[in-house]
Design a protein around this motif. Structure first.
Motif, mmCIF file in Angstrom:
data_model
loop_
_atom_site.group_PDB
_atom_site.id
_atom_site.type_symbol
_atom_site.label_atom_id
_atom_site.label_comp_id
_atom_site.label_asym_id
_atom_site.label_seq_id
_atom_site.Cartn_x
_atom_site.Cartn_y
_atom_site.Cartn_z
ATOM 1 N N ARG A 150 4.952 14.567 10.498
ATOM 2 C CA ARG A 150 5.686 13.298 10.604
ATOM 3 C C ARG A 150 5.423 12.567 11.914
ATOM 4 N NH1 ARG A 150 9.432 16.828 8.186
ATOM 5 N NH2 ARG A 150 10.364 17.318 10.209
ATOM 6 N N ASN A 151 4.822 13.245 12.879
ATOM 7 C CA ASN A 151 4.550 12.646 14.178
ATOM 8 C C ASN A 151 3.271 11.816 14.071
ATOM 9 O OD1 ASN A 151 4.038 12.004 16.864
ATOM 10 N ND2 ASN A 151 4.631 14.023 17.631
ATOM 11 N N ARG A 152 3.427 10.566 13.699
ATOM 12 C CA ARG A 152 2.265 9.709 13.437
ATOM 13 C C ARG A 152 1.431 9.472 14.699
ATOM 14 N NH1 ARG A 152 2.154 7.487 8.486
ATOM 15 N NH2 ARG A 152 4.043 7.594 7.221
ATOM 16 N N ALA A 153 2.108 9.377 15.851
ATOM 17 C CA ALA A 153 1.366 9.168 17.097
ATOM 18 C C ALA A 153 0.459 10.357 17.386
ATOM 19 C CB ALA A 153 2.335 8.946 18.255
ATOM 20 N N LEU A 154 0.959 11.571 17.136
ATOM 21 C CA LEU A 154 0.158 12.777 17.342
ATOM 22 C C LEU A 154 -1.015 12.814 16.372
ATOM 23 C CD1 LEU A 154 -0.337 15.621 18.520
ATOM 24 C CD2 LEU A 154 1.336 16.484 16.876
ATOM 25 N N GLY A 155 -0.752 12.565 15.082
ATOM 26 C CA GLY A 155 -1.831 12.583 14.097
ATOM 27 C C GLY A 155 -2.910 11.561 14.394
ATOM 28 N N TYR A 156 -2.490 10.359 14.764
ATOM 29 C CA TYR A 156 -3.442 9.294 15.086
ATOM 30 C C TYR A 156 -4.299 9.684 16.293
ATOM 31 C CZ TYR A 156 -5.098 4.517 16.037
ATOM 32 O OH TYR A 156 -5.878 3.409 16.259
ATOM 33 N N ALA A 157 -3.632 10.209 17.346
ATOM 34 C CA ALA A 157 -4.360 10.581 18.558
ATOM 35 C C ALA A 157 -5.360 11.701 18.280
ATOM 36 C CB ALA A 157 -3.373 10.998 19.647
ATOM 37 N N GLY A 158 -4.951 12.679 17.446
ATOM 38 C CA GLY A 158 -5.863 13.761 17.110
ATOM 39 C C GLY A 158 -7.085 13.274 16.351
ATOM 40 N N VAL A 162 -11.114 13.380 17.495
ATOM 41 C CA VAL A 162 -12.176 13.975 16.690
ATOM 42 C C VAL A 162 -13.245 12.942 16.351
ATOM 43 C CG1 VAL A 162 -12.691 15.043 14.455
ATOM 44 C CG2 VAL A 162 -10.697 15.787 15.772
ATOM 45 N N PHE A 163 -12.852 11.716 16.088
ATOM 46 C CA PHE A 163 -13.811 10.636 15.822
ATOM 47 C C PHE A 163 -14.811 10.524 16.974
ATOM 48 C CE2 PHE A 163 -14.773 6.059 16.495
ATOM 49 C CZ PHE A 163 -15.534 5.827 15.361
ATOM 50 N N HIS A 164 -14.300 10.496 18.211
ATOM 51 C CA HIS A 164 -15.201 10.375 19.361
ATOM 52 C C HIS A 164 -15.955 11.679 19.615
ATOM 53 C CE1 HIS A 164 -14.028 6.336 20.424
ATOM 54 N NE2 HIS A 164 -12.750 6.672 20.387
ATOM 55 N N HIS A 165 -15.326 12.811 19.289
ATOM 56 C CA HIS A 165 -16.026 14.097 19.401
ATOM 57 C C HIS A 165 -17.268 14.110 18.512
ATOM 58 C CE1 HIS A 165 -16.795 18.427 18.941
ATOM 59 N NE2 HIS A 165 -16.740 18.221 17.637
ATOM 60 N N GLU A 166 -17.125 13.662 17.282
ATOM 61 C CA GLU A 166 -18.261 13.667 16.352
ATOM 62 C C GLU A 166 -19.379 12.761 16.846
ATOM 63 O OE1 GLU A 166 -18.787 15.482 13.393
ATOM 64 O OE2 GLU A 166 -17.178 16.646 14.319
ATOM 65 N N SER A 186 -9.596 7.369 7.384
ATOM 66 C CA SER A 186 -8.154 7.300 7.154
ATOM 67 C C SER A 186 -7.559 6.060 7.807
ATOM 68 C CB SER A 186 -7.460 8.558 7.686
ATOM 69 O OG SER A 186 -7.633 8.688 9.075
ATOM 70 N N LYS A 187 -8.183 5.589 8.878
ATOM 71 C CA LYS A 187 -7.740 4.361 9.543
ATOM 72 C C LYS A 187 -8.255 3.127 8.818
ATOM 73 C CE LYS A 187 -8.274 1.879 13.934
ATOM 74 N NZ LYS A 187 -8.950 1.909 15.265
ATOM 75 N N ASP A 188 -9.521 3.181 8.392
ATOM 76 C CA ASP A 188 -10.144 1.995 7.781
ATOM 77 C C ASP A 188 -9.824 1.846 6.300
ATOM 78 O OD1 ASP A 188 -11.285 1.522 10.241
ATOM 79 O OD2 ASP A 188 -13.185 2.505 9.729
ATOM 80 N N ASP A 189 -9.730 2.977 5.578
ATOM 81 C CA ASP A 189 -9.596 2.928 4.123
ATOM 82 C C ASP A 189 -8.291 3.521 3.604
ATOM 83 O OD1 ASP A 189 -12.206 1.933 4.212
ATOM 84 O OD2 ASP A 189 -13.084 3.916 3.952
ATOM 85 N N GLY A 194 -8.745 12.326 1.060
ATOM 86 C CA GLY A 194 -8.742 13.778 1.228
ATOM 87 C C GLY A 194 -9.445 14.245 2.481
ATOM 88 N N TYR A 195 -9.838 13.329 3.343
ATOM 89 C CA TYR A 195 -10.411 13.643 4.646
ATOM 90 C C TYR A 195 -10.206 12.424 5.541
ATOM 91 C CZ TYR A 195 -14.380 11.158 2.524
ATOM 92 O OH TYR A 195 -15.158 10.235 1.880
ATOM 93 N N ASP A 196 -10.306 12.635 6.861
ATOM 94 C CA ASP A 196 -10.000 11.582 7.825
ATOM 95 C C ASP A 196 -11.231 10.961 8.464
ATOM 96 O OD1 ASP A 196 -7.108 11.967 7.669
ATOM 97 O OD2 ASP A 196 -7.462 13.850 8.737
ATOM 98 N N ILE A 197 -12.260 11.772 8.680
ATOM 99 C CA ILE A 197 -13.459 11.316 9.384
ATOM 100 C C ILE A 197 -14.678 11.591 8.517
ATOM 101 C CG2 ILE A 197 -14.836 11.477 11.503
ATOM 102 C CD1 ILE A 197 -11.959 10.622 12.063
ATOM 103 N N ALA A 198 -15.521 10.597 8.332
ATOM 104 C CA ALA A 198 -16.792 10.774 7.627
ATOM 105 C C ALA A 198 -17.907 10.819 8.674
ATOM 106 C CB ALA A 198 -17.029 9.640 6.635
ATOM 107 N N SER A 199 -18.447 12.007 8.890
ATOM 108 C CA SER A 199 -19.460 12.199 9.922
ATOM 109 C C SER A 199 -20.704 12.829 9.287
ATOM 110 C CB SER A 199 -18.895 13.078 11.049
ATOM 111 O OG SER A 199 -19.817 13.209 12.106
#
Length: 276
Positions: A150-158, A162-166, A186-189, A194-199
């Motif tokens: 439920r902590n949206r700020a935490l989920g967004y930051a994580g 990972v986006f920048h890590h990839e 997950s931010k754009d679409d 079923g996943y957050d980052i497409a790398s």
């Protein structure tokens, strides 16, 4: 000096002192453990050693709650559940505390080095069974996984980390072409894929990443949806779960690959009710 079992008032007082020091530590502010101890001695009439020991008990309780802990107060177990209840009361009275850990705009993530990806928890590196059971009992009772979810700020930051890590990882492999194509889906679409980052892997294969983030330790439980599990099975060659932990202090991570049942126990926590 007072002896015997701690009262709720005493637990509330020392927990508030612990969170005050933890907030300073996570913010990089100087604080004085000895001065805090003396203040608590005056407030609740307990000895210095008793307060020090209780601080270590609080570290253990917060580990079960999926929260960061103060350095130097190593978790000590076999404490009463009333201490975890005091920590939960403090969080309920201060709902802005966890949000504030990640509510501010993250700066410098684009230049951040890749995350350290370590070994996933296994039976071999588990803590003693009685300690693990106490932490799991606290996590279940106070829904540590649900609070993180439920902590949206935490989920967004994580996810952002990972986006920048990839992108940084691909650039290190000389694949700036692929780094430029990494997407934060997950931010754009939205969250339905079923996943957050497409790398990508450095070889150019799809790398679909579901990010699960906690401020707690690596064994903090997490929620995963039916849709995420289905996508993991359908795209098991490309799907990855990246578990980011200790995010508020020094983020680290490990990866899990399908089938997830080989790594974690999946427990049904809610049911859908339908008619017909």
């Amino acid at each position: 000096m007072t002896t015997g079992d701690w009262s709720d008032i005493e637990n509330d007082t020392i927990v508030a002192g612990y969170f005050s020091m933890l907030s300073d530590e996570l913010s990089g502010r100087r604080y004085n453990k000895a001065a805090q101890n003396r203040s608590l001695q005056d407030q609740i009439g307990r000895s210095r050693g008793s307060i020090e020991f209780k601080m270590c008990n609080i570290s253990a309780a917060l580990r079960g709650l999926g929260l960061p802990t103060i350095k130097g107060y190593a978790p000590r177990f076999k404490f009463q559940m009333s201490l975890a209840e005091a920590a939960a009361r403090w969080l309920a009275r201060n709902p802005e505390w966890e949000v504030a850990l990640h509510g501010k705009e993250q700066r410098g993530l684009a230049e951040a080095a890749p995350l350290f990806i370590g070994v996933a928890p296994t039976l071999r590196n588990a803590p003693p069974p009685e300690e693990l059971e106490q932490m799991q009992r606290i996590a279940r009772r106070f829904d540590a996984a649900g609070r993180d979810e439920r902590n949206r700020a935490l989920g967004y930051a994580g996810e952002e980390r990972v986006f920048h890590h990839e992108r940084a990882t691909l650039s290190q492999y000389g694949r700036n072409d692929l780094a430029a194509r990494v997407r934060w889906v997950s931010k754009d679409d939205g969250d339905g894929l079923g996943y957050d980052i497409a790398s990508f892997t450095p070889e150019g294969h799809d790398r679909l990443i579901e990010v699960k983030t906690t401020n707690g330790w690596e064994r903090t439980p997490f929620h995963i949806s039916r849709n995420e599990l289905e996508v993991a099975e359908e795209r098991r060659e490309h799907w990855h779960l990246l578990r980011v932990y200790e995010f508020a202090r020094d983020p680290k991570a490990f990866e899990l690959r399908p089938p997830l049942q080989a790594h974690v126990s999946l427990t049904a926590t809610s049911f859908q009710a339908s008619f017909g």
